[in-house]
Design an enzyme around this catalytic site. Structure first.
Site, PDB file in Angstrom:
ATOM      1  N   TYR A 149      47.674  29.959  35.386  1.00 57.26           N
ATOM      2  CA  TYR A 149      47.166  30.403  34.075  1.00 57.26           C
ATOM      3  C   TYR A 149      47.616  29.494  32.930  1.00 57.26           C
ATOM      4  O   TYR A 149      46.822  29.131  32.065  1.00 57.26           O
ATOM      5  CB  TYR A 149      47.630  31.837  33.786  1.00 57.26           C
ATOM      6  CG  TYR A 149      46.873  32.920  34.502  1.00 57.26           C
ATOM      7  CD1 TYR A 149      45.878  32.621  35.435  1.00 57.26           C
ATOM      8  CD2 TYR A 149      47.136  34.260  34.258  1.00 57.26           C
ATOM      9  CE1 TYR A 149      45.192  33.616  36.096  1.00 57.26           C
ATOM     10  CE2 TYR A 149      46.456  35.275  34.911  1.00 57.26           C
ATOM     11  CZ  TYR A 149      45.490  34.947  35.824  1.00 57.26           C
ATOM     12  OH  TYR A 149      44.804  35.939  36.468  1.00 57.26           O
ATOM     13  N   TYR A 205      39.310  48.803  38.460  1.00 59.10           N
ATOM     14  CA  TYR A 205      39.126  50.256  38.542  1.00 59.10           C
ATOM     15  C   TYR A 205      38.499  50.821  37.277  1.00 59.10           C
ATOM     16  O   TYR A 205      37.847  51.862  37.313  1.00 59.10           O
ATOM     17  CB  TYR A 205      40.466  50.932  38.840  1.00 59.10           C
ATOM     18  CG  TYR A 205      40.471  51.532  40.224  1.00 59.10           C
ATOM     19  CD1 TYR A 205      40.245  50.711  41.331  1.00 59.10           C
ATOM     20  CD2 TYR A 205      40.649  52.885  40.435  1.00 59.10           C
ATOM     21  CE1 TYR A 205      40.198  51.236  42.600  1.00 59.10           C
ATOM     22  CE2 TYR A 205      40.609  53.420  41.707  1.00 59.10           C
ATOM     23  CZ  TYR A 205      40.378  52.591  42.781  1.00 59.10           C
ATOM     24  OH  TYR A 205      40.311  53.118  44.044  1.00 59.10           O
ATOM     25  N   LYS A 208      34.876  51.120  37.812  1.00 60.65           N
ATOM     26  CA  LYS A 208      34.354  52.109  38.763  1.00 60.65           C
ATOM     27  C   LYS A 208      33.663  53.216  37.968  1.00 60.65           C
ATOM     28  O   LYS A 208      34.232  53.760  37.015  1.00 60.65           O
ATOM     29  CB  LYS A 208      35.503  52.704  39.587  1.00 60.65           C
ATOM     30  CG  LYS A 208      36.261  51.691  40.440  1.00 60.65           C
ATOM     31  CD  LYS A 208      35.545  51.384  41.731  1.00 60.65           C
ATOM     32  CE  LYS A 208      36.384  50.527  42.654  1.00 60.65           C
ATOM     33  NZ  LYS A 208      35.679  50.181  43.891  1.00 60.65           N
ATOM     34  N   HIS A 267      45.837  50.360  38.776  1.00 61.16           N
ATOM     35  CA  HIS A 267      44.652  51.194  38.971  1.00 61.16           C
ATOM     36  C   HIS A 267      44.915  52.678  38.677  1.00 61.16           C
ATOM     37  O   HIS A 267      44.212  53.308  37.881  1.00 61.16           O
ATOM     38  CB  HIS A 267      44.129  51.080  40.406  1.00 61.16           C
ATOM     39  CG  HIS A 267      43.833  49.687  40.845  1.00 61.16           C
ATOM     40  ND1 HIS A 267      43.418  48.695  39.976  1.00 61.16           N
ATOM     41  CD2 HIS A 267      43.875  49.105  42.075  1.00 61.16           C
ATOM     42  CE1 HIS A 267      43.232  47.581  40.656  1.00 61.16           C
ATOM     43  NE2 HIS A 267      43.512  47.799  41.925  1.00 61.16           N
ATOM     44  N   LYS A 360      48.071  51.949  52.777  1.00 60.32           N
ATOM     45  CA  LYS A 360      47.259  51.217  53.746  1.00 60.32           C
ATOM     46  C   LYS A 360      47.470  51.806  55.133  1.00 60.32           C
ATOM     47  O   LYS A 360      48.458  52.496  55.391  1.00 60.32           O
ATOM     48  CB  LYS A 360      47.638  49.729  53.740  1.00 60.32           C
ATOM     49  CG  LYS A 360      47.215  49.025  52.453  1.00 60.32           C
ATOM     50  CD  LYS A 360      47.298  47.519  52.577  1.00 60.32           C
ATOM     51  CE  LYS A 360      46.699  46.832  51.362  1.00 60.32           C
ATOM     52  NZ  LYS A 360      45.248  47.004  51.250  1.00 60.32           N
TER      53      LYS A 360
END
Length: 790
Positions: A149, A205, A208, A267, A360
């Site tokens: 960056y 998110y 969404k 999120h 996960k």
């Protein structure tokens, strides 16, 4: 080329007239144009932007950029562009023309050096000059690792900024740091090149559709939600993202970040803010929305180690060993599953549990935000006869269904016994014919169900918001740092905590279920012994040791058992004192060790005689009582706000008088001493709780202190070797007048000093703790195994 494209669009009716292409030209530069994110989502999102805005009055060019050389990079990029798809409602003919034009407006650049950026700038300026177009702005999308960056930002700032009058929008992808310190460092670097209004930090998110509709839903349904969107009516809130996939192929990232940094800090926290923030007067004003979000973040109560449960799927260790070339003995404590209990101290949400969960290798892929309301009704009619639309005994909930799972689509669900929601018909439609599904304990037919009229990918939504300059869909520097300030202490506290191992997939069964117990989280099913470190002793293998330490009684156990024993002993002492004299005077030390005791007393000892208890401080830092460094602040946060002790029975040390701190002429020590003499019989506390520093200090009495180790003074000002230096403390002679003194020592860091003071006599000038010896009372040591045995 650009003029030919515009003319083609005119002929096919996509543009009203050339005169209306007057809002200017936008150059979109996608850095990392051949990477995975660009291939999967970003090029499709940019194509969707072009489809949506082709007749908006802006003209576009799209510049893909990467480090790859020109020819191979060009081939890689155009292989992706050829696979772009139009939305289903677009006619095939128009789709073909739009796609052809998009490809003609797209070109690849190798951007590696400052000269490469300067060349791109000259190319954009030359194109605009040739076409006679005014520049509206430039979008630089950083689809590159964060370590790149700074260099890219420097090149853009020095060589590729648009001219005055045109805007710059720089889009940044997470991760935005690893903790508060790294986030601050990254933010400082970026703000040296870009203004805050130029930076758009992406959390996909927020694109969404179900998440993006939380605020509009709350706004449009104020009339129904205002009475019930609060602690009096909401039982709990669940914010969940479950994944079937494991971390295989991503372990280099996951070992650095883990599930909390990867999902919860961003999120799920963003969704939490949309739920808990106060609604601004005008949702269309980004500044107001962002300010309300920040206030909601700042109202969250600090997380404790007991606020979280963590797990790791069993195959993760082998994935790490294979991918990162680690040895067979390598042990990772990286969590791949986490459940976190969050509380807000805002007036609206105080006491409501917010459960944030992600992991996960779980049994299903699903994401949702579920608000469950309290049910106070009793229904005399049998359950079989109850009408779902009217029965107040049916569950009441609002669910923002993010996607996948049983529904396999974004949706908003509202229990029919709550209200029929107001939804914008242009973007959400009611699902009338509902499949025979159960969702959160109710038939789908027992909800009002709404799904998007047109499903849109999250990145398409966010890229559109970047184009429109909607900053409220992105993360500001201030909000980012506030989020990291909230999560970093928890991450530090569990960095070496062994996560619970779980098999993964459907075999997890109830193994990751957890429950709220007295404000803490705990797994509901005990961990099988074979999943724990084999061969080593377990905490339960040791019983509480009771013997002698420095000729006084010693209680020793693992820390959790020790705190439980100490809390019970404090309550017994309090009950005896109240039975004897009608009141209990307890003096408490500051520092980190007593925090666990405070929490235990607040959450488990409901029979404690708080109404008859006076709480005093053993010592205090010379800071305002509202400062997080203050001992009283810690006492308030961990104990006082959770118990019912009379206000006039709480006695903070007067360190802040006449708008200044611990000035001797203000007489704070004399005031506190007089208050003790007036209320405590013979100035003899029923119980004093002390700790021990690594240098042997206790209270705020430090080695070689000039004051407080002897003499007639009851309360003294002292100097600490660490900041904040100025302290107020009870003196050693006053402490030794107590009926009982309990000394709490915990942690491996205290092992050396514990060993040292076990061998010395009474030498308070060297080790102030060695001078604690109640003249007519009892001294008891509470030392955990780590401090005692190392």
């Amino acid at each position: 080329m650009l003029r030919r494209v515009l003319c083609t669009m005119l002929l096919m009716g996509a543009l009203p007239s050339l005169a209306e292409v007057s809002q200017g030209h936008i150059s979109v530069v996608l850095l990392g144009a051949t990477g995975d994110l660009a291939k999967k989502y970003l090029w499709q999102g940019l194509f969707q932007l072009y489809i949506d805005q082709v007749s908006s009055g802006h003209s576009f060019t799209f510049h893909g950029a990467a480090l790859t050389d020109l020819e191979p990079g060009q081939k890689l990029m155009f292989d992706v562009l050829k696979k772009l798809a139009c939305p289903p409602d677009e006619s095939p003919n128009r789709c073909a023309v739009l796609k052809d034009q998009f490809l003609k407006l797209s070109q690849y650049h190798q951007l590696k050096t400052a000269e490469n950026y300067a060349a791109l700038n000259r190319e954009i300026e030359m194109l605009l000059h040739q076409e006679g177009l005014k520049e509206a702005g430039r979008i630089f999308y950083f689809s590159v690792p964060p370590f790149a960056y700074t260099d890219i930002a420097r090149h853009i700032n020095s060589s590729c900024r648009p001219p005055l009058g045109a805007w710059l929008r720089v889009v940044l992808e997470k991760p935005f740091g690893h903790d508060l310190e790294s986030a601050q460092q990254m933010a400082a670097e970026l703000t040296s090149f870009f203004r805050e209004e130029e930076m758009y930090r992406v959390d996909h998110y927020l694109g969404k559709q179900a998440v993006a509709h939380i605020l509009p839903f709350r706004d449009q349904n104020r009339q129904f939600l205002d009475p019930i969107w609060n602690r009096h009516h909401v039982e709990r809130v669940e914010i969940v993202l479950k994944e079937i996939v494991d971390a295989k192929g991503r372990t280099s990232f996951y070992e650095q970040y883990g599930v909390i940094r990867d999902v919860l800090q961003n999120h799920l926290t963003e969704a939490l803010m949309f739920l808990t923030m106060e609604l601004p007067g005008n949702l269309s004003k980004a500044e107001e929305v962002l300010q309300c979000k920040l206030q909601a973040l700042q109202s969250l109560r600090g997380l404790e180690k007991q606020s979280v449960v963590v797990g790791q799927y069993q195959a993760y260790a082998s994935h790490v060993q294979d991918e990162l070339q680690k040895g067979q003995d390598y042990v990772s404590t990286t969590p791949t599953f986490a459940g976190v209990l969050v509380h807000s101290d805002s007036l609206r949400w105080e006491g409501v549990p917010f459960l944030l969960t992600s992991g996960k290798a779980l049994d299903e892929r699903v994401g949702y935000v579920r608000v469950l309301f309290k049910n106070r009704a009793y229904c005399t009619q049998s359950e079989a006869l109850r009408d779902a639309g009217h029965s107040q005994c049916k569950p009441k909930q609002i669910v923002f269904y993010i996607g996948h799972g049983a529904l396999n689509t974004p949706a908003v669900l509202v229990s029919r016994n709550l209200f029929r929601p107001i939804m914008p018909k242009s973007s959400w439609r009611e699902v009338v014919r509902q499949p025979d599904l159960h969702i959160f304990g109710q038939m789908l037919s027992e909800y009002y169900v709404y799904s998007p009229v047109k499903e849109r990918d999250a990145y398409s939504v966010l890229i559109s918001n970047i184009y429109h300059g909607r900053k409220d869909f992105f993360i500001t520097t201030e909000n980012l740092l506030a989020s990291w300030a909230f999560w970093t202490p928890l991450l530090n506290s569990i960095s070496h905590q062994a996560p619970r191992l779980y098999p993964g997939g459907v075999e997890n069964q109830h193994f990751l279920d957890f429950e709220m117990v007295s404000g803490e989280l705990a797994f509901t099913v005990a961990e099988p012994v074979e999943l724990l470190n084999p061969g080593g002793p377990m905490p339960s293998d040791y019983k509480t040791i009771q013997s002698k330490f420095r000729q006084s009684p010693l209680v020793s156990a693992w820390s959790k058992v020790l705190i439980s024993q100490l809390a019970s002993d404090v309550e017994k002492t309090a009950s005896r004192a109240v039975a004897r004299s009608g009141q209990f005077h307890l003096a408490l030390s500051g520092g980190s060790s007593p925090v666990a005791l405070f929490q235990r007393l607040a959450r488990h000892h409901y029979g404690f005689p708080w109404r008859h208890t006076h709480l005093w401080l053993v010592d205090e830092r010379c800071v305002p009582l509202t400062d997080p460094e203050s001992n009283f602040f810690s006492l308030h946060n961990h104990l006082l706000q959770n118990i019912r002790v009379p206000y006039f029975n709480v006695h903070p040390m007067p360190v802040h008088l006449r708008q200044r701190l611990c000035v001797e002429e203000d007489g704070g020590t004399e005031l506190y001493a007089k208050e003790i003499m007036a209320l405590v019989a013979n100035a003899s506390f029923d119980l004093v709780l002390l700790g021990v520093g690594t240098d042997g200090h206790t209270a705020s009495l430090f080695p070689h202190s000039e004051d407080g180790l002897e003499g007639a003074q009851a309360v003294v000002l002292t100097e600490s070797p660490v900041k904040p230096h100025q302290r107020m403390s009870l003196s050693l002679p006053l402490i030794n007048k107590a009926q009982q003194v309990f000394v709490l020592v915990m942690g491996k860091g205290k092992h050396d000093i514990t060993t040292q003071i076990s061998r010395v006599g009474r030498e308070p000038r060297k080790w102030p703790i060695s001078g604690v010896n109640p003249s007519s009372g009892q001294l008891v040591w509470y030392v955990d195994y780590e401090a005692l045995l190392g």
